[in-house]
Design a protein around this motif. Structure first.
Motif, short mmCIF file in Angstrom:
data_model
loop_
_atom_site.label_atom_id
_atom_site.label_comp_id
_atom_site.label_asym_id
_atom_site.label_seq_id
_atom_site.Cartn_x
_atom_site.Cartn_y
_atom_site.Cartn_z
N ALA A 405 0.84 -1.20 0.00
CA ALA A 405 0.00 0.00 0.00
C ALA A 405 0.87 1.25 0.00
CB ALA A 405 -0.92 -0.01 1.22
N ALA A 406 1.98 1.20 0.75
CA ALA A 406 2.90 2.34 0.81
C ALA A 406 3.58 2.58 -0.53
CB ALA A 406 3.95 2.09 1.89
N MET A 407 3.76 1.51 -1.31
CA MET A 407 4.41 1.64 -2.62
C MET A 407 3.44 2.12 -3.69
SD MET A 407 6.66 -1.89 -2.64
CE MET A 407 7.38 -1.63 -4.24
N THR A 408 2.14 1.99 -3.42
CA THR A 408 1.16 2.29 -4.47
C THR A 408 0.32 3.52 -4.17
OG1 THR A 408 -0.37 0.72 -3.43
CG2 THR A 408 1.00 -0.12 -5.22
N GLY A 409 0.96 4.52 -3.55
CA GLY A 409 0.29 5.81 -3.42
C GLY A 409 -0.47 6.06 -2.14
N HIS A 410 -0.18 5.32 -1.07
CA HIS A 410 -0.82 5.57 0.21
C HIS A 410 0.25 5.88 1.26
CE1 HIS A 410 -3.43 2.73 -2.02
NE2 HIS A 410 -4.42 3.47 -1.54
N LEU A 411 -0.10 6.72 2.21
CA LEU A 411 0.77 6.96 3.36
C LEU A 411 0.30 6.02 4.47
CD1 LEU A 411 3.06 8.66 4.60
CD2 LEU A 411 1.31 10.26 5.42
N VAL A 412 1.20 5.17 4.94
CA VAL A 412 0.84 4.13 5.92
C VAL A 412 1.61 4.36 7.22
CG1 VAL A 412 0.76 1.65 6.40
CG2 VAL A 412 0.42 2.48 4.05
N PHE A 413 0.89 4.40 8.33
CA PHE A 413 1.49 4.47 9.66
C PHE A 413 1.31 3.12 10.35
CE2 PHE A 413 0.24 8.89 8.84
CZ PHE A 413 1.40 9.58 9.19
N SER A 414 2.33 2.69 11.10
CA SER A 414 2.16 1.45 11.87
C SER A 414 3.20 1.38 12.98
CB SER A 414 2.27 0.23 10.96
OG SER A 414 1.82 -0.93 11.67
N THR A 415 3.10 0.31 13.78
CA THR A 415 4.03 0.11 14.90
C THR A 415 4.65 -1.28 14.82
OG1 THR A 415 2.43 -0.87 16.45
CG2 THR A 415 2.54 1.54 16.35
N LEU A 416 5.80 -1.40 15.47
CA LEU A 416 6.50 -2.69 15.61
C LEU A 416 7.14 -2.74 16.98
CD1 LEU A 416 8.50 -3.55 12.34
CD2 LEU A 416 6.88 -5.03 13.52
N HIS A 417 7.35 -3.93 17.49
CA HIS A 417 8.04 -4.09 18.77
C HIS A 417 9.51 -4.39 18.49
CE1 HIS A 417 4.43 -3.99 21.24
NE2 HIS A 417 3.84 -4.73 20.33
N THR A 418 10.33 -3.36 18.44
CA THR A 418 11.79 -3.54 18.29
C THR A 418 12.49 -2.62 19.28
OG1 THR A 418 11.91 -1.87 16.53
CG2 THR A 418 11.64 -4.16 15.84
N ARG A 419 13.79 -2.89 19.53
CA ARG A 419 14.52 -2.14 20.56
C ARG A 419 14.93 -0.75 20.09
NH1 ARG A 419 18.96 -6.28 22.84
NH2 ARG A 419 19.53 -6.18 20.64
N ASP A 420 15.29 -0.64 18.80
CA ASP A 420 15.76 0.65 18.29
C ASP A 420 15.33 0.83 16.84
OD1 ASP A 420 17.44 -1.04 16.90
OD2 ASP A 420 19.21 -0.58 18.09
N ALA A 421 15.62 1.99 16.29
CA ALA A 421 15.18 2.30 14.93
C ALA A 421 15.93 1.46 13.90
CB ALA A 421 15.38 3.79 14.66
N ALA A 422 17.24 1.32 14.09
CA ALA A 422 18.05 0.63 13.07
C ALA A 422 17.68 -0.83 12.91
CB ALA A 422 19.53 0.76 13.45
N GLY A 423 17.28 -1.50 13.99
CA GLY A 423 16.97 -2.93 13.90
C GLY A 423 15.60 -3.23 13.31
N THR A 424 14.80 -2.20 13.06
CA THR A 424 13.42 -2.40 12.61
C THR A 424 13.34 -3.01 11.21
OG1 THR A 424 12.72 -0.53 13.96
CG2 THR A 424 11.22 -1.23 12.22
N LEU A 425 14.20 -2.55 10.31
CA LEU A 425 14.16 -3.08 8.94
C LEU A 425 14.42 -4.58 8.92
CD1 LEU A 425 15.96 -0.30 6.86
CD2 LEU A 425 13.53 -0.66 7.22
N PHE A 426 15.35 -5.03 9.77
CA PHE A 426 15.67 -6.47 9.79
C PHE A 426 14.54 -7.27 10.41
CE2 PHE A 426 19.75 -4.21 9.85
CZ PHE A 426 20.23 -4.65 8.62
N ARG A 427 13.78 -6.63 11.31
CA ARG A 427 12.61 -7.31 11.87
C ARG A 427 11.58 -7.56 10.77
NH1 ARG A 427 9.64 -10.42 13.66
NH2 ARG A 427 7.93 -10.09 15.13
N LEU A 428 11.38 -6.59 9.88
CA LEU A 428 10.46 -6.78 8.76
C LEU A 428 10.96 -7.86 7.80
CD1 LEU A 428 9.53 -3.05 7.99
CD2 LEU A 428 7.96 -4.82 8.82
N VAL A 429 12.26 -7.86 7.54
CA VAL A 429 12.85 -8.88 6.66
C VAL A 429 12.70 -10.26 7.29
CG1 VAL A 429 14.99 -9.71 5.61
CG2 VAL A 429 14.44 -7.27 5.55
#
Length: 567
Positions: A405-429
């Motif tokens: 949805a974020a790639m196709t023209g929508h602004l998407v807000f959400s949350t994740l449970h991670t310790r810091d900002a940098a580790g968040t991308l790897f949590r998604l992967v």
């Protein structure tokens, strides 16, 4: 003291040049239509502050102004006046002065209140002017329900005796305020709301029932009672939330809505069987006054400026991360409130809906009927939204739908449970989302925690312990800068904890070109290094240390955050 003279508040403020004649006429017109006090109308319109009103009255009447923010309320003295009169007349007994009593009043020109208070106390009284907002907070603390709750628990225990609970009889009186268990619960909710508790824990132990409140993130013992009242409390709460009262072997979740102290409160309830009976945890979600604006969150100025620019983009994903109870939803709703307008269609998918925001479409997930995040999100995308808020990226399916949805023209807000900002991308992967999709969709990641504020009413200079001093030095803080450290001694305002309220600490990782290229790189260590360079001096820890050096929180609070991040 002689009765105070009757003066017109509006004329007084005009004479003291705190108000213009035009503002007064406007406020009087509003007062006539709404029936509210003139002082409240003036404050709500931003014409004057409560402190300005109090100081103007004190000057005119030649009586003292007492700033309750720095006044340690004596509970015994305060309760010389009944709570009903204290709230009705906006007054509080502050201290005895010889044969007289000093009474703080928000409106010392109220002659009827003066006479009624004198008649009730059967003493001569001296008057001081106090700020109305601070007065109401002090009344909440002075008239806490601790003794009443214990008394009701004892009464309930005596009524139950050693006999079995009559489920039918308890079920019949669901709306009856005369049932002791209902009185006990009502009083418990009332007290929890007064002291800003976020959670109520009811826990059966061997031979006793323990009730604890979570205040500013820390549990405090509220009451200990006979264990046999536990089943009656659990039964009543199950009835209120529509749970199965016959099922005691399995955990159950539910929710109900109550009105406490003129506030709407959504209660999220979870039961769990233990060795000594069912425990209950209730999360209190206040519907009135819980929203804060972006500028009130406490983000560093530079970060706030960039974040405001990012949330006005037309597409991409903005993630807010942190553990449970770190204020993620508050941050997201502050962002939604900022961009909420008639030309934007905003849809939220949540479990549960924690805030009510006018003008947006809010959907509550219900797993029992297969109304999952992924299912609602797919449906939401067919509703032609501009902005979507997904309460939590719980699984790979939800994450991938949100990223697409974020790639196709929508602004998407959400949350994740991670310790810091940098580790968040790897949590998604790790959740199974393709790396390219993460790198190209995520616009910014905010990591946050909540720190307890030093109580301003009892704060004093703090000499860091050897351990704190060494830790600060290791973080690059000089001894000269440590001179601004404060801590709270404990007073009536903060329940003797030294802390009152909480504030956020933040870090933001913005996904610019360099970060996107690093995210697409095969080496995770390369990305972490680039991220560390990008956020140097602007991390959660750096923000927390700066707040401690400003005297707004304590070193021990920041060290606690540091330990969470480094674990």
């Amino acid at each position: 003291m002689a009765r105070p003279e009757k003066i017109r508040l509006g004329d007084l403020l005009v004479v003291q040049k705190l108000l213009t004649q035009e503002q007064l006429m406007f406020a009087l017109d509003q007062q006539k239509r709404s029936g509210r006090r003139l002082g409240r109308v003036l404050v709500d319109n931003g014409f004057v502050t409560e402190d300005q009103i109090s100081e103007a009255l004190a000057k005119q009447l030649n009586i003292p102004y007492v700033n309750l923010k720095y006044y340690n309320i004596n509970i015994e003295h305060a309760r010389l006046l009944s709570e009903n009169l204290a709230r009705r007349f906006r007054a509080l007994v502050l201290e005895p002065r010889g044969k007289q009593l000093l009474v703080g009043m928000a409106d010392p020109t109220d002659l009827f209140a003066f006479d009624e208070i004198s008649r009730y106390l059967k003493r001569d009284i001296d008057i001081a002017v106090v700020n109305e907002g601070q007065l109401l907070e002090s009344i909440d603390r002075a008239y806490r329900r601790t003794e009443e709750i214990t008394g009701l628990a004892t009464q309930l225990s005596a009524e139950l005796g050693d006999s079995y609970i009559d489920f039918g009889a308890l079920s019949d009186g669901v709306g009856s305020e005369e049932v002791p268990v209902v009185k006990l619960l009502q009083t418990m909710f009332d007290d929890a709301t007064q002291i800003r508790a976020s959670d109520i824990h009811i826990e059966p132990q061997e031979g006793r029932l323990v009730v604890r409140f979570r205040i500013d993130g820390v549990l405090h013992l509220q009451m200990e009672a006979d264990n046999k009242i536990g089943p009656a409390l659990v039964l009543r709460l199950k009835l209120m939330s529509g749970l199965d009262i016959s099922e005691k072997r399995l955990p159950q979740d539910g929710r109900f809505h109550v009105r406490v102290r003129e506030q709407g409160v959504d209660v999220r309830i979870a039961t769990c069987p233990t060795q000594h009976g069912e425990t209950v945890v209730m999360r209190l979600l206040r519907q009135d006054g819980g929203m804060v604006s972006l500028s009130e969150l406490g983000m560093p100025e530079a970060m706030l400026k960039r974040f405001r620019e990012i949330i006005r983009r037309s597409n991409g994903m903005v993630l807010v991360t942190g553990p449970t109870g770190s204020g993620k939803t508050t941050t997201l709703y502050a962002a939604l409130a900022e961009i909420n307008s008639i030309d934007q269609k905003i849809i939220t998918v949540e479990d549960p809906v924690e805030y009510r925001l006018s003008g947006i479409n809010q959907v509550q997930v219900n797993e029992k009927i297969d109304l999952t995040f992924a299912r609602v999100l797919r449906s939401a995308l067919r509703q032609d939204p501009d902005v979507i808020l997904v309460g939590e990226m719980r699984d790979a399916e939800t994450a991938q739908i949100g990223l697409r949805a974020a790639m196709t023209g929508h602004l998407v807000f959400s949350t994740l449970h991670t310790r810091d900002a940098a580790g968040t991308l790897f949590r998604l992967v790790d959740m199974g989302t393709p790396r390219f999709m993460v790198a190209s969709s995520v616009q910014a990641i905010i990591a946050q925690r909540l720190l307890r504020r030093v109580c301003q009413s009892c704060s004093v200079q703090h000499e860091p312990t050897p351990q704190e001093a060494e830790w600060l030095k290791a973080e690059g803080v000089t001894e000269t800068r440590m001179a601004g450290l404060l801590h709270g001694r404990g007073c009536s305002h903060c329940n003797s904890t030294g802390y009152h309220g909480r504030m956020g600490v933040y870090e933001m990782l913005e996904m610019g070109r360099e970060m996107v290229e690093a995210a697409a790189h095969d080496s995770s260590s390369h990305f972490m290094q680039v991220a560390a360079d990008h956020m140097h001096g602007q991390t959660l820890l750096a923000h927390g240390i700066e707040l401690a050096l400003q005297g707004r929180t304590t070193v021990s609070e920041v060290m606690r955050i540091g330990n969470q991040i480094e674990d």
